[in-house]
Enzyme design. Sequence first.
Site, mmCIF file in Angstrom:
data_model
loop_
_atom_site.group_PDB
_atom_site.id
_atom_site.type_symbol
_atom_site.label_atom_id
_atom_site.label_comp_id
_atom_site.label_asym_id
_atom_site.label_seq_id
_atom_site.Cartn_x
_atom_site.Cartn_y
_atom_site.Cartn_z
ATOM 1 N N GLU A 227 6.485 -5.250 4.938
ATOM 2 C CA GLU A 227 5.355 -6.164 5.101
ATOM 3 C C GLU A 227 5.868 -7.463 5.693
ATOM 4 O O GLU A 227 6.874 -7.995 5.236
ATOM 5 C CB GLU A 227 4.762 -6.546 3.744
ATOM 6 C CG GLU A 227 4.113 -5.451 3.002
ATOM 7 C CD GLU A 227 3.783 -5.927 1.578
ATOM 8 O OE1 GLU A 227 4.015 -7.109 1.258
ATOM 9 O OE2 GLU A 227 3.313 -5.093 0.800
ATOM 10 N N ASN B 165 2.338 0.335 -0.108
ATOM 11 C CA ASN B 165 1.862 -0.354 -1.312
ATOM 12 C C ASN B 165 1.018 0.633 -2.133
ATOM 13 O O ASN B 165 0.249 1.414 -1.578
ATOM 14 C CB ASN B 165 1.028 -1.566 -0.926
ATOM 15 C CG ASN B 165 1.682 -2.376 0.167
ATOM 16 O OD1 ASN B 165 1.895 -1.873 1.266
ATOM 17 N ND2 ASN B 165 2.009 -3.598 -0.124
ATOM 18 N N HIS C 197 6.077 -3.142 -7.761
ATOM 19 C CA HIS C 197 5.422 -1.837 -7.680
ATOM 20 C C HIS C 197 6.026 -0.821 -8.648
ATOM 21 O O HIS C 197 6.556 0.211 -8.225
ATOM 22 C CB HIS C 197 5.540 -1.269 -6.256
ATOM 23 C CG HIS C 197 4.913 -2.108 -5.192
ATOM 24 N ND1 HIS C 197 5.171 -1.926 -3.840
ATOM 25 C CD2 HIS C 197 4.013 -3.112 -5.259
ATOM 26 C CE1 HIS C 197 4.467 -2.805 -3.132
ATOM 27 N NE2 HIS C 197 3.760 -3.538 -3.968
HETATM 28 P P1 FAE Z 1 -2.174 -2.309 -13.894
HETATM 29 O O1 FAE Z 1 -3.010 -2.770 -12.769
HETATM 30 O O2 FAE Z 1 -0.854 -2.944 -14.123
HETATM 31 O O3 FAE Z 1 -3.061 -2.469 -15.225
HETATM 32 C C1 FAE Z 1 -2.557 -2.234 -16.510
HETATM 33 C C2 FAE Z 1 -3.258 -3.169 -17.487
HETATM 34 O O4 FAE Z 1 -2.970 -2.762 -18.829
HETATM 35 C C3 FAE Z 1 -2.812 -4.623 -17.382
HETATM 36 O O5 FAE Z 1 -3.933 -5.452 -17.247
HETATM 37 C C4 FAE Z 1 -2.066 -4.877 -18.705
HETATM 38 O O6 FAE Z 1 -2.185 -6.212 -19.164
HETATM 39 C C5 FAE Z 1 -2.734 -3.892 -19.625
HETATM 40 N N1 FAE Z 1 -1.885 -3.481 -20.762
HETATM 41 C C6 FAE Z 1 -0.586 -3.145 -20.741
HETATM 42 N N2 FAE Z 1 -0.169 -2.753 -21.974
HETATM 43 C C7 FAE Z 1 -1.254 -2.863 -22.795
HETATM 44 C C8 FAE Z 1 -1.457 -2.611 -24.176
HETATM 45 N N3 FAE Z 1 -0.471 -2.153 -24.966
HETATM 46 N N4 FAE Z 1 -2.680 -2.850 -24.706
HETATM 47 C C9 FAE Z 1 -3.685 -3.306 -23.916
HETATM 48 N N5 FAE Z 1 -3.546 -3.560 -22.592
HETATM 49 C C10 FAE Z 1 -2.341 -3.325 -22.027
HETATM 50 O O7 FAE Z 1 -1.925 -0.743 -13.829
HETATM 51 N N6 FAE Z 1 -0.063 -3.112 -4.759
HETATM 52 C C11 FAE Z 1 -0.669 -2.834 -3.587
HETATM 53 O O8 FAE Z 1 -1.080 -1.700 -3.356
HETATM 54 N N7 FAE Z 1 -0.852 -3.829 -2.645
HETATM 55 C C12 FAE Z 1 -0.404 -5.110 -2.841
HETATM 56 O O9 FAE Z 1 -0.610 -5.988 -1.989
HETATM 57 C C13 FAE Z 1 0.278 -5.397 -4.057
HETATM 58 N N8 FAE Z 1 0.801 -6.636 -4.275
HETATM 59 C C14 FAE Z 1 1.341 -6.919 -5.507
HETATM 60 C C15 FAE Z 1 1.776 -8.216 -5.774
HETATM 61 C C16 FAE Z 1 2.255 -8.541 -7.040
HETATM 62 C C17 FAE Z 1 2.756 -9.920 -7.318
HETATM 63 C C18 FAE Z 1 2.277 -7.552 -8.071
HETATM 64 C C19 FAE Z 1 2.759 -7.880 -9.461
HETATM 65 C C20 FAE Z 1 1.845 -6.261 -7.814
HETATM 66 C C21 FAE Z 1 1.384 -5.931 -6.536
HETATM 67 N N9 FAE Z 1 0.942 -4.645 -6.246
HETATM 68 C C22 FAE Z 1 0.378 -4.364 -5.026
HETATM 69 C C23 FAE Z 1 1.047 -3.548 -7.242
HETATM 70 C C24 FAE Z 1 -0.293 -3.193 -7.889
HETATM 71 O O10 FAE Z 1 -0.938 -4.351 -8.352
HETATM 72 C C25 FAE Z 1 -0.027 -2.206 -9.038
HETATM 73 O O11 FAE Z 1 0.572 -1.043 -8.472
HETATM 74 C C26 FAE Z 1 -1.289 -1.799 -9.769
HETATM 75 O O12 FAE Z 1 -1.925 -2.916 -10.336
HETATM 76 C C27 FAE Z 1 -0.994 -0.777 -10.869
HETATM 77 O O13 FAE Z 1 -2.223 -0.278 -11.353
HETATM 78 P P2 FAE Z 1 -2.312 0.401 -12.775
HETATM 79 O O14 FAE Z 1 -3.717 0.840 -12.977
HETATM 80 O O15 FAE Z 1 -1.232 1.419 -12.895
#
Ligand code: FAE
Length: 547
Positions: A403, A526, A488
């Site tokens: 990127e 991503n 990621h």
């Molecule tokens: P996620 O979105 O992490 O959601 C899990 C949720 O569960 C979170 O809100 C937690 O707080 C919650 N949680 C965890 N443990 C517990 C518990 N014990 N009890 C209750 N709640 C809990 O999971 N990906 C892209 O495709 N494009 C991008 O441009 C991109 N940029 C990124 C930039 C940054 C700075 C970061 C950190 C990530 C980025 N990502 C990007 C990655 C993407 O946000 C990530 O792959 C997804 O959010 C993962 O989705 P999930 O549903 O697996």
Amino acid sequence: MSARAPENPVLREISRRGFIAGTGSVLGATALGVHAAPARAAAAPAPAPIADGARVPVLVIGTGYGGSVAALRLAQAGVDVHMVEMGMAWDTPGPDGKIFCNTREPDYRSYWLRTRTKAPLNYFLGLPIDRDIPRHTGILDAEEFGGITVYQGRGVGGGSLVNGGMAVTPRRENFGAVLPSVNADEMYGVYYPRANAELGVGVVDPAWFDSTACYQYARVGRKHAQRSGFPFVFVPDVYDWDYMEREAAGTVTRSALAGEILYGNNHGKRSLQQTYLARARATGRVAISPLHRVTSVAPAAGGRYTVVIEQIGTTGAVTAVKNVTADRVFFAAGSVGTSKLLVRLKATGALPGLNGEVGRGWGDNGNVMCGRANHMWDPTGALQSAIPCCGIDNWAAGGAFAEVAPLPTGIETYASFYLSITNNPNRAQFSWNASAGKVELNWQAAWKQASITMAKTIFDKINSREGTIYRTDLFGVYKIWGDHLTYHPLGGAVLNRATDNYGRLTAYPGLYVIDGALIPGNTTVNPFVTITALAERNIEKIIATDL
Ligand code: FAE
């Protein structure tokens, strides 16, 4: 691929203006009203959180991509859903009138339970830029394991709150390596298009891209990539491109153009709060309890499950412990959150029948960062959109997709900055350390060398062609590579290994995994579009056969 007619057939279907017209009225209205969020949210009182002793048909742990897809589709099928989220609701403005703080001025809202910021890019001109902050349930978690810092979003909307919104569908020829047990025809014919439409994915107008000051850094990135013979691609995003054009014109409040990223965007970005979660809430069947953290899931009478939940305050202190009974539980706590829960519950006897694949197959999507120092006659611009919109695709030849990322410092840096996704083959395992009472990850810092080698296939060539060098002042004192981190995290409860081919934890009927934990460590691009599309596929099957 051009922005107007992307090479990828899925993306071709999605024109940026077609998104607003083509989605339902709830989504369209919400997306258009993104900039009004603070006032709207402040007017709506928060519903009561889940009660101790409650009994729910479905409990979803986490409100990121996987959890939001599950909640919406279950609710549409007539099932009441309760979502439990350890982070905050992020619907109430702070004292400055804004919900989210700025990347340039991180405050108590920035980090999850830290007293000092831990910025991914933590040096500038060789000087450390981290600062002290009050300990608070902030939006970005920099979770430290032995060999790697894993950044994750915390709050209602999960990673969608903090991420750059880059919404990329893998090239079809790479899909077999991403999810080998999944039918690619179904994914590219049905589930990727569905995910892209619901997420509100669009691409920058190439004519505007070519003329706007805020993408000068990206045009420099394109020029350098093309002069070295690399394919340059526009990358779709969930940011509202019309809103960004109005930011540049000075007619709306700036977000991407004010450096907002990492700690939330006050305007413009279609996070899950504006898309899946808005539609889920509109069904009237979905309730969400923020600042509630699941600590245990164990079998209960009648084929149900007892879920133990800690309610926490904004300093992280536990204020209540609740026992809830659920007919079904979806683990959607993210790759790290779900893996940590499952590994601990298996090891400590709550769910001993989980299979031996639980905790395995974790990867970092090959993330590695670097900067290049440009010549003084090649400035990248003081005004930089914080939302990336393009990349360099050297996956087939060199195992790297880079990127072209912003450095939205507000001053001219003469730097080009990149986040590379590489084909790093290393996979780590989560395991329970009984004496320490915590789950550990055995990732080795040295494993990033594979990613550096692949990223160098792009940047060594560009530096050689341009007569430029790597920046050495962004990640420490004389340190070129940002190789200590990932944005990621993927894997830990891999599809068709730890679960069946639809995310069922088969030893325990009614328990499912539906997030990034299912994906075996790398998506070649991503990850969130793939996480969303896979969740759409799996929940459709689960609703059809299990409910
Ligand atoms: P996620 O979105 O992490 O959601 C899990 C949720 O569960 C979170 O809100 C937690 O707080 C919650 N949680 C965890 N443990 C517990 C518990 N014990 N009890 C209750 N709640 C809990 O999971 N990906 C892209 O495709 N494009 C991008 O441009 C991109 N940029 C990124 C930039 C940054 C700075 C970061 C950190 C990530 C980025 N990502 C990007 C990655 C993407 O946000 C990530 O792959 C997804 O959010 C993962 O989705 P999930 O549903 O697996």
